[in-house]
Design a protein around this motif. Structure first.
Motif, PDB file in Angstrom:
ATOM      1  N   VAL A 221       0.917  -1.198   0.046  1.00 33.79           N
ATOM      2  CA  VAL A 221      -0.051   0.165   0.055  1.00 33.79           C
ATOM      3  C   VAL A 221       0.851   1.268  -0.062  1.00 33.79           C
ATOM      4  CG1 VAL A 221      -1.534   1.339   1.374  1.00 33.79           C
ATOM      5  CG2 VAL A 221      -2.157  -1.156   1.011  1.00 33.79           C
ATOM      6  N   PHE A 222       1.900   1.269   0.783  1.00 33.85           N
ATOM      7  CA  PHE A 222       2.989   2.287   0.846  1.00 33.85           C
ATOM      8  C   PHE A 222       3.641   2.697  -0.286  1.00 33.85           C
ATOM      9  CE2 PHE A 222       6.754   4.594   2.414  1.00 33.85           C
ATOM     10  CZ  PHE A 222       6.505   5.861   2.695  1.00 33.85           C
ATOM     11  N   PHE A 223       4.426   1.568  -0.904  1.00 31.54           N
ATOM     12  CA  PHE A 223       5.461   1.818  -1.920  1.00 31.54           C
ATOM     13  C   PHE A 223       4.554   1.869  -3.299  1.00 31.54           C
ATOM     14  CE2 PHE A 223       8.174  -0.145   1.134  1.00 31.54           C
ATOM     15  CZ  PHE A 223       9.282   0.678   1.252  1.00 31.54           C
ATOM     16  N   ASP A 224       3.457   1.189  -3.367  1.00 29.03           N
ATOM     17  CA  ASP A 224       2.817   1.213  -4.763  1.00 29.03           C
ATOM     18  C   ASP A 224       2.047   2.637  -4.815  1.00 29.03           C
ATOM     19  OD1 ASP A 224       3.358  -1.290  -5.065  1.00 29.03           O
ATOM     20  OD2 ASP A 224       1.332  -2.104  -4.855  1.00 29.03           O
ATOM     21  N   SER A 225       1.622   3.065  -3.703  1.00 26.88           N
ATOM     22  CA  SER A 225       1.067   4.441  -3.703  1.00 26.88           C
ATOM     23  C   SER A 225       2.297   5.608  -3.992  1.00 26.88           C
ATOM     24  CB  SER A 225       0.263   4.747  -2.437  1.00 26.88           C
ATOM     25  OG  SER A 225      -0.487   4.083  -1.925  1.00 26.88           O
ATOM     26  N   LEU A 226       3.271   5.647  -3.550  1.00 29.33           N
ATOM     27  CA  LEU A 226       4.290   6.440  -3.685  1.00 29.33           C
ATOM     28  C   LEU A 226       4.736   6.450  -5.390  1.00 29.33           C
ATOM     29  CD1 LEU A 226       6.716   5.921  -0.805  1.00 29.33           C
ATOM     30  CD2 LEU A 226       5.693   8.101  -1.415  1.00 29.33           C
ATOM     31  N   ALA A 227       5.067   4.937  -5.777  1.00 30.68           N
ATOM     32  CA  ALA A 227       5.228   4.912  -7.135  1.00 30.68           C
ATOM     33  C   ALA A 227       4.167   5.334  -8.202  1.00 30.68           C
ATOM     34  CB  ALA A 227       5.439   3.409  -7.568  1.00 30.68           C
ATOM     35  N   GLY A 228       2.810   5.061  -7.783  1.00 30.50           N
ATOM     36  CA  GLY A 228       1.792   5.421  -8.480  1.00 30.50           C
ATOM     37  C   GLY A 228       1.386   7.023  -8.669  1.00 30.50           C
ATOM     38  N   TYR A 229       1.833   7.640  -7.513  1.00 25.50           N
ATOM     39  CA  TYR A 229       1.685   9.056  -7.245  1.00 25.50           C
ATOM     40  C   TYR A 229       2.983   9.813  -8.210  1.00 25.50           C
ATOM     41  CZ  TYR A 229       1.465  13.963  -5.597  1.00 25.50           C
ATOM     42  OH  TYR A 229       1.389  15.264  -5.470  1.00 25.50           O
ATOM     43  N   ALA A 230       3.978   9.160  -8.235  1.00 25.17           N
ATOM     44  CA  ALA A 230       5.217   9.716  -8.963  1.00 25.17           C
ATOM     45  C   ALA A 230       5.071   9.625 -10.340  1.00 25.17           C
ATOM     46  CB  ALA A 230       6.501   8.705  -8.465  1.00 25.17           C
ATOM     47  N   LEU A 231       4.566   8.586 -10.689  1.00 21.86           N
ATOM     48  CA  LEU A 231       4.101   8.227 -12.307  1.00 21.86           C
ATOM     49  C   LEU A 231       2.811   9.382 -12.907  1.00 21.86           C
ATOM     50  CD1 LEU A 231       4.587   4.650 -12.696  1.00 21.86           C
ATOM     51  CD2 LEU A 231       6.110   6.118 -13.265  1.00 21.86           C
ATOM     52  N   ALA A 232       2.125   9.385 -12.033  1.00 24.51           N
ATOM     53  CA  ALA A 232       0.713  10.472 -12.193  1.00 24.51           C
ATOM     54  C   ALA A 232       1.293  11.868 -12.354  1.00 24.51           C
ATOM     55  CB  ALA A 232      -0.250  10.026 -11.221  1.00 24.51           C
ATOM     56  N   ARG A 233       1.892  12.432 -11.235  1.00 23.06           N
ATOM     57  CA  ARG A 233       2.055  13.696 -11.145  1.00 23.06           C
ATOM     58  C   ARG A 233       3.568  14.276 -11.388  1.00 23.06           C
ATOM     59  NH1 ARG A 233      -2.728  13.893 -11.579  1.00 23.06           N
ATOM     60  NH2 ARG A 233      -4.194  14.773  -9.894  1.00 23.06           N
ATOM     61  N   LEU A 234       4.512  13.647 -10.975  1.00 21.04           N
ATOM     62  CA  LEU A 234       6.059  14.250 -11.182  1.00 21.04           C
ATOM     63  C   LEU A 234       6.513  14.194 -12.571  1.00 21.04           C
ATOM     64  CD1 LEU A 234       7.781  12.719  -7.973  1.00 21.04           C
ATOM     65  CD2 LEU A 234       6.371  14.684  -8.269  1.00 21.04           C
ATOM     66  N   ARG A 235       7.106  15.038 -12.991  1.00 25.87           N
ATOM     67  CA  ARG A 235       7.715  15.080 -14.409  1.00 25.87           C
ATOM     68  C   ARG A 235       9.216  14.903 -14.374  1.00 25.87           C
ATOM     69  NH1 ARG A 235       3.188  14.837 -14.986  1.00 25.87           N
ATOM     70  NH2 ARG A 235       1.689  16.053 -16.209  1.00 25.87           N
ATOM     71  N   PHE A 236       9.748  13.851 -14.938  1.00 22.97           N
ATOM     72  CA  PHE A 236      10.910  13.657 -14.797  1.00 22.97           C
ATOM     73  C   PHE A 236      11.483  12.642 -16.188  1.00 22.97           C
ATOM     74  CE2 PHE A 236       8.709  10.259 -12.412  1.00 22.97           C
ATOM     75  CZ  PHE A 236       9.202   9.005 -12.969  1.00 22.97           C
ATOM     76  N   PRO A 237      12.445  12.654 -16.739  1.00 22.02           N
ATOM     77  CA  PRO A 237      12.843  12.053 -17.793  1.00 22.02           C
ATOM     78  C   PRO A 237      12.617  10.480 -17.640  1.00 22.02           C
ATOM     79  CG  PRO A 237      14.587  13.685 -17.109  1.00 22.02           C
ATOM     80  CD  PRO A 237      13.642  13.542 -15.970  1.00 22.02           C
TER      81      PRO A 237
END
Length: 305
Positions: free
Chosen positions: A113-129
Motif C-alpha cells: 500500500v505504501f510503496f505502490d502509492s508512492l510509485a503511482g503518485y510519482a508516475l501520475a504527477r511528477l515530471r522526470f526523464p
C-alpha cells in the motif's frame, strides 16, 4: 343528435379504446418483464450454486471421519459429526503456519500500500526523464508469468544472504506492478488544482501526497489493501523458493505438505479440507468487510484509464 355531438362521441370512444389498448400493452410489458426477471434470477441462482457447492462439500467433509469422507465424498451432511480434524491441526504445526502467514501478510500488505502509492503518485504527477518508459516497463512486468521469476528470485536471495528468512519472504513482495498501475490511474482522476492549492500554502511534494492526495484515494487504497492481503495470504511459489526451514512454513506451504502426503497413508480428506477451510476464513472476512469500497475503488480506478 347533431353531427358535432356524434363526432365528439366518436372521438371519446376512440380515446377510451386507445387507453384500454395502452393499458393492455403496459400489462403485457410488465408481465413479460417480470418473467424475464424471474428467469434471470433463476439463472444467477443456478450459477451461484455451481460455485458454492464445492465449498459446501469442503465444509461438510471437514466434520466427517476419514471413513465417511471416503465412502460419501459428495455428501453435504456428515454421517458421524466430529471435530477430530481440527483437533489434529491444533496439535500439529498449524498454529505456527497461521502465525507466519499473519506476519508475512500484514507486512506485505502495509508495504505494498505504501510503496505502490508512492510509485503511482510519482508516475501520475511528477515530471522526470524516462517517466513514460518506466511506466511502460511496469506494464510489461504485469505481462511476465510469475513462474519465470522463481529461479532468479532464488539466486538473488541466496546471493545476498536473505534466503530462508522472514526478510527473504517479505521484501520481494513489498511492491507489485498491478498495485502501481491501480494507484496511478486513480491519482490521475484527482483534480490537480487541489495539489496546487497545497503547494501555494508551502506544502512539500511528500506532504501534499501524504496529507492531501492520499486521503482522497481511500477507495483505491482499500482496493489495493484487499488485493495485497489476498495475494500475500495465498502466495505459494515465492514461499517455496525463498525458504527451506519448516519453522518458516506459511499456511500455503504447510497445507501443500499435507496434501502431498505428509500425514501418512490414506486419503486424509477431513484434515486437508479443514486446513483449507480455516485458511480461507481471514481472506473472506476481509473481502466481505470492504466489499463496497473494493467495488467502488476498482470502478473509479478504471474509468480514468
Amino acid at each position: 343528435m347533431s353531427p358535432q355531438h356524434k363526432l365528439a362521441d366518436a372521438d371519446t370512444t376512440a380515446n377510451a379504446d386507445d387507453k384500454l389498448a395502452t393499458r393492455g400493452a403496459d400489462k403485457r410489458t410488465r408481465r413479460g418483464g417480470g418473467l424475464t426477471r424471474i428467469l434471470g434470477y433463476t439463472a444467477l441462482v443456478v450459477v451461484a450454486l455451481v460455485y458454492i457447492y464445492p465449498f459446501l462439500i469442503q465444509l461438510a467433509t471437514s466434520f466427517k471421519t476419514d471413513a465417511d469422507a471416503t465412502s460419501h465424498p459428495l455428501s453435504l451432511w456428515p454421517t458421524h459429526f466430529t471435530t477430530a480434524a481440527f483437533s489434529r491441526l491444533a496439535d500439529a504445526d498449524y498454529p505456527r503456519w497461521f502465525a507466519n502467514s499473519v506476519v508475512v501478510a500484514l507486512f506485505v500488505t502495509a508495504g505494498r500500500v505504501f510503496f505502490d502509492s508512492l510509485a503511482g503518485y510519482a508516475l501520475a504527477r511528477l515530471r522526470f526523464p524516462g517517466r513514460g518508459a518506466l511506466f511502460a516497463a511496469v506494464i510489461a512486468v504485469m505481462a511476465v508469468p510469475p513462474v519465470v521469476l522463481l529461479i532468479p528470485k532464488f539466486l538473488v536471495l541466496n546471493q545476498i544472504g536473505m534466503y530462508d528468512s522472514y526478510s527473504g519472504m517479505i521484501v520481494p513482495l513489498l511492491a507489485d506492478a498491478a498495485g502501481v498501475f491501480i494507484m496511478k490511474q486513480f491519482f490521475e482522476s484527482i483534480p490537480i488544482s487541489v495539489e496546487e492549492a497545497a503547494r501555494i500554502d508551502g506544502a512539500s511534494t511528500f506532504r501534499t501526497f501524504w496529507s492531501i492526495v492520499l486521503p482522497m484515494a481511500r477507495p483505491a487504497l482499500i482496493t489495493l489493501t484487499i488485493l495485497s492481503f489476498q495475494a500475500s495470504w495465498n502466495e505459494l511459489p515465492h514461499f517455496i523458493v525463498s525458504r527451506q526451514s519448516p519453522d518458516l512454513n506459511t499456511l500455503t506451504t504447510g497445507v501443500a505438505s499435507l496434501v502431498s502426503g505428509q500425514l501418512g497413508q490414506g486419503n486424509q480428506y477431513p484434515i486437508k479440507l479443514a486446513a483449507t477451510l480455516l485458511m480461507t476464513i481471514p481472506v473472506a472476512l476481509v473481502f466481505f468487510a470492504f466489499q463496497r469500497h473494493f467495488t467502488r475503488g476498482g470502478t473509479e480506478g478504471a474509468t480514468k484509464g
